[in-house]
Design a protein around this motif. Structure first.
Motif: not given
Length: 414
Positions: A10-20, A154-160, A317-322
């Protein structure tokens, strides 16, 4: 600008959409799994996260796969009401609160990424092994291949893997001695068909809420969580998909039968159950190293208290893309993003260790362990209201502040 996102959750995909949406043209999401499947059980999206997904143009899609939560109610283990409040639009937010199957949400986001960014934007079967960050470029390595970009998230979870390289001496996730058992059960709804309930105390608790609308027979898919202390052998487990037999924990809840919900029967009729220890990590002193930063559970894994994990990742995700859109500079964007999000999520992580809004369960139990005839004499309304309001302010979803906050919708200047 080339952005690499490690993690297709969810984190990675939301970030991709936000950056796009912010105007970034080259975005690559890498995911270790060879196929993204609808795994997991139910989660909640609070109004601040729903606002962000709505502003990304996903409001209709989200409404189609989720249930708009009408109320949140807390009970003691006798089934007596401690506190309830409306949620979403009923609380005065401009956006709903939703309960949704995690896998359905992930697939919804995946479909949107592939539709907007192209089918090749998400590369499955790519397990990040290491990265190298230089003054003007970052290289992400995947076994024998590599991807170069201007920024690695790095949006790769608790064991990132990204977090582990930044903090190689960090210990394993911290366990507080409690174990969650999770499942879903098809049954008639309780307290209407859009209520979320929490019953019990700080040691033993049951949570339930519907994640589908009623079918032709009036039944819904109820997501439930049973929680209590367990022996130390569970501490090393960290896989949400670890199946467990219901018989292993049902006896602890066998006599939990309320006028409005038979907890034992709900657990017993589940199609499957999964076990997970209640784990988090201590807040980090920093998320960013050059052109590399952390996001979501990789940055701030927290107890599933207050329905906040996925919501906070979407806010990240949104704060970063902003920030990236407003500055156009990866390094500066990381600094702005971290300055806003790291203190906020650190405070939530620590508050969740103290039960967050679920503190009402602890206080009611401590003051009236055998139940009560008048909750006002046990836990006055003003105290209950302050506990709820304090957490909303801390987690960023105070109704007035959220409704009036500016949008994270900046776009890169051309």
């Amino acid at each position: 600008m080339r952005v690499i996102i490690a993690g297709g959750g969810i984190a990675g995909l939301a970030t991709a959409l936000s950056l796009h949406a912010a105007g970034v043209e080259s975005i690559t999401v890498t995911e270790a799994a060879t196929e993204i499947k609808p795994l997991g059980v139910g989660i909640n999206l609070l109004p601040h996260a729903v606002r962000e997904l709505t502003e990304l143009g996903l409001g209709d899609e989200l409404a189609a796969v989720a249930v708009a939560t009408r109320e949140l109610a807390y009970f003691n283990h006798h089934g007596q009401l401690i506190w309830s409040e409306p949620r979403g639009l009923g609380m005065g937010y401009h956006w709903p609160q939703y309960s949704v199957h995690r896998g359905r949400l992930q697939l919804m986001l995946l479909a949107a990424v592939r539709d907007r960014l192209g089918a090749g934007a998400v590369r499955t079967g790519h397990r990040l092994t290491r990265f190298a960050s230089g003054p003007g470029e970052v290289t992400a390595r995947y076994g024998g291949s590599e991807i170069r970009g201007d920024l690695l998230i790095g949006a790769d979870g608790i064991r990132s893997t990204v977090r582990a390289q930044l903090y190689p001496a960090e210990p394993a996730p911290l366990w507080n001695g409690l174990v969650l058992w999770r499942g879903t059960t098809r049954a008639l709804p309780f307290r209407g068909d859009r209520s979320m309930i929490m019953a019990g105390n700080h040691d033993q608790k049951f949570v339930a809420y519907p994640i589908t609308a009623p079918d032709a027979d009036g039944k819904v898919e109820i997501n439930w969580i049973a929680e209590r202390p367990f022996d130390r052998s569970a501490a090393g487990r960290g896989d949400w998909t670890r199946p467990v037999r219901v018989a292993e924990f049902l006896p602890y809840f066998e006599d939990w039968r309320f006028d409005w919900l038979d907890v034992a029967a709900t657990i017993r009729r589940a199609g499957a159950a999964y076990e997970y220890p209640m784990v988090d990590r201590d807040p980090l002193p920093g998320w960013t190293h050059g052109r590399v930063t952390l996001l979501g559970d990789a940055a701030h894994p927290m107890y599933p208290i207050g329905s906040n994990g996925a919501s906070q990742a979407i806010l990240d995700a949104r704060v970063f893309s902003d920030a990236l859109a407003r500055t156009g500079e990866p390094g500066r964007a990381c600094e702005i993003y971290e300055a806003e999000r790291r203190p906020a999520t650190s405070a939530i992580t620590l508050a969740n260790r103290q039960m967050g809004p679920e503190l009402v369960l602890r206080r009611a139990h401590e003051r009236a362990p055998e139940g009560f005839t008048d909750i006002e004499r046990v836990l006055p309304l003003a105290e209950r209201e302050e506990i709820a309001a304090r957490y909303k302010r801390l987690a960023g979803f105070d109704p007035v502040l959220l409704n009036e906050r500016r949008s994270y919708d900046a776009t890169l200047s051309t």
